[in-house]
Design an enzyme around this catalytic site. Structure first.
Site, short mmCIF file in Angstrom:
data_model
loop_
_atom_site.label_atom_id
_atom_site.label_comp_id
_atom_site.label_asym_id
_atom_site.label_seq_id
_atom_site.Cartn_x
_atom_site.Cartn_y
_atom_site.Cartn_z
N CYS B 154 21.31 85.33 72.15
CA CYS B 154 21.54 84.49 70.96
C CYS B 154 22.31 83.21 71.29
CB CYS B 154 22.27 85.27 69.87
SG CYS B 154 23.67 86.23 70.47
N HIS B 276 26.85 81.01 66.16
CA HIS B 276 27.32 80.57 67.48
C HIS B 276 27.35 79.04 67.46
CE1 HIS B 276 27.42 84.61 68.61
NE2 HIS B 276 26.48 84.66 69.52
#
Lengths: 382, 382
Positions: B154, B276
């Site tokens: 990710c 993120h």
């Protein structure tokens, strides 16, 4: 030996309290006066200060706060410590710092004077020798016994500190930094705001579920990576860049020629209480290995210990080199917040990379400045 | 039109739930089977899954979970979705993924297959065209109707996505990234641990006040900047680097020649729930301006919309370019977590710098893979 007498201006704010804490039971210095606004004047310090003063000894917490009349410089202080809150600092520093500095050394913790041409910008271990030449010029020019000593931005401290040993050994061609700055770096009001957010938060801080772009997001610290400014970090980044180059510059004919490598940073606030954490990348001029870089830092630490190790505010190790990654909550108080903590140092693809952590409320603030006064006192500048 | 039938393996874990959520009311696909361990088998999904399933419609939450017998490939599914939890994923994927892939397309979300030579590694908008050539070879070689399709890390997603448009226009000589990764990236157990830390925390998460170095700090998420691994981030960083170069590589004679620029990253976990956040720096091969870079990203977004805009899981804007800095909590859900959000794009000192944010639980996980299946279905690969 008579102790050096320090007058603290803006004593009831958070930086004022940190200055006071750094001076409790100080072997060389004593607090002569605590000055604050009219609202606080006449009260005991513990009653005037809204912050937690419970760690202070009674002889300090019971001191009477005096009104801050800066038009008159007190006769009975040897050093003035300007710990003014950001909202009034700029005006007051521009108006009074040089006036004071023509009589005695003046520490200031806000940004107004940092980039002035005739003003030194010192992190004790990094550049006291070089920048004191400016302070000597100041004394000559103004026939002064003082000089102004602004404290640099707390984000600049670990970056400039990590760069200095490299600059004087392998050289620096490019230096980049990404910061993970704690909320205390934004002051007591920000901490209060963060605390309120946490009280109102139910469970974990999930995303707000916006489906379209919010033009001007309100300030939210909890569970957020956010800018240092309102909508970006450009102001903070600009300061760190200019300060870093000035700090690492060389004295020449009455001014500091800034260091000439390429430097840039990207700064962000993260939900940590205290400690500025930084990713640093340096392209050195000369090729070097990971072991070389670790050796360079160890040597620099040895030199720091030899030159500054006997200052009361100095830590046992000025640079701590971990064999793991630094972590904000575990490592920020090492050396009582006066050590710079480095970790995961590596040379890769011709670039040096490392992580640095520094206590923005101690080394990066009032106690860092107290350490500088100690050095000035030790070498007979004061 | 008959819907494509998807079998989900490891359905009761967090990735399994995300896969299911991505398939609710899907116009092209339907869930054929939910497979999980013996412990869950025979129960309704809502009873078998310990996570919050309240958003699921009754026809799904009441589905009966079947035992995961991977030695037998079901006849009545068109796609297998391996959403196995990390502790069993490696063993199971290595053992079963290729076996399944020789019969039908297999999505996997863990890391075991990502770097295998004959396996494509696709972020739909970034490299579906190039890496599908590998999948075609796979079909020929194994006379298969399938192929394995691992989802990349990710943390790789926003980085590779931001690099791709630059690589094909101004070129990339060097790319650096610093990550501010959310705790959900570490899985449901980490979120639970973080929640417990928060319940035990009184007031703000102050430093632990260690006076000497802690050799092996325990895992603490709250108020901490910490490594992705136990004591450093090297494993995560190594994955991101290799995956990025593979994703951006070119097909040649049966394999992907990785992109050849210098790439490095420094990864950290911060106390955010989801999303993120990354600082990205790129030294382009050809000089360019800030306006050029913004134009490049706008063009790329237009192309994404033309090629992938009609996929049910695609967002309205594949790349969102903000005129302020992205903020994790405000911006991660834009495009229902399927947009990559960019901000503070600037060219300075010959380097491109920008901030990127991506939803690690949607674009960076199961829903990103569902989007890929949609694309494979649309072009007739399935």
């Amino acid at each position: 030996m008579d102790k050096l007498r320090i007058g603290i201006y803006g004593a009831t704010g958070s930086v004022g309290l940190e200055a006071i804490e750094s001076l409790v039971n100080h072997p060389w210095f004593e607090i002569a006066h605590l000055y604050a606004s009219e609202r606080s004047a006449g009260k005991t310090y513990k009653n005037a200060c809204s912050l937690d003063t419970s760690s202070l000894p009674e002889n300090i917490s019971e001191m009477i706060v005096e009104p801050m009349n800066m038009d008159k410089i007190p006769e009975d202080i040897d050093v003035a410590f300007f710990a003014l809150s950001e909202d009034i600092a700029k005006e007051y520093e521009l108006k009074y710092a040089h006036k004071f500095a023509k009589r005695l050394p003046v520490i200031t913790t806000s940004s107004a004077l940092r980039m002035q041409e005739k003003v030194p910008l010192i992190i004790t271990e990094v550049n006291a020798d070089e920048h004191l030449k400016l302070a000597e010029d100041y004394r000559k020019e103004f026939n002064s016994k003082g000089a102004p000593f602004p404290q640099c931005n707390c984000t600049t401290v670990p970056f400039a500190f990590a760069l200095k040993p490299l600059l004087e050994t392998v050289g620096v061609e490019v230096a980049f930094m990404s910061s993970y700055q704690s909320i205390s770096g934004s002051g007591a009001k920000a901490l209060k705001k963060w605390e309120e957010e946490r009280l109102n938060e139910k469970g974990l801080p999930k995303p707000f579920q916006y489906k379209s772009i919010v033009k001007d997001p309100e300030v939210v610290y909890e569970g957020n990576v956010r800018p240092i400014g309102v909508k970006d970090s450009k102001d903070e980044e600009g300061k760190v860049i200019l300060e870093t180059l000035k700090i690492l510059g060389k004295y020449k004919e009455g001014s500091i020629i800034p260091a000439s490598f390429t430097v840039d940073c990207m700064c962000n606030r993260v939900p940590t209480f205290r400690g500025h954490y930084e990713h640093i990348r340096v392209k050195p001029v000369k090729p070097c290995s990971t072991e070389d870089v670790i050796e360079i830092y160890k040597d620099f630490n040895k030199r720091c210990k030899a030159l500054y190790g006997d200052l009361p505010s100095s830590p046992e190790e000025h640079l701590i080199i971990l064999d793991r990654q630094p972590q904000t909550r575990f490592d920020v108080t090492l050396g009582d917040g006066m050590s710079i903590v480095l970790g995961e140092i590596e040379v890769k693809n011709g670039w040096i990379k490392l992580r640095a952590l520094s206590d923005n409320l101690k080394k990066g603030a009032a106690k860092g400045s107290i350490q500088l006064i100690e050095y000035l006192y030790k070498i007979g500048f004061i």
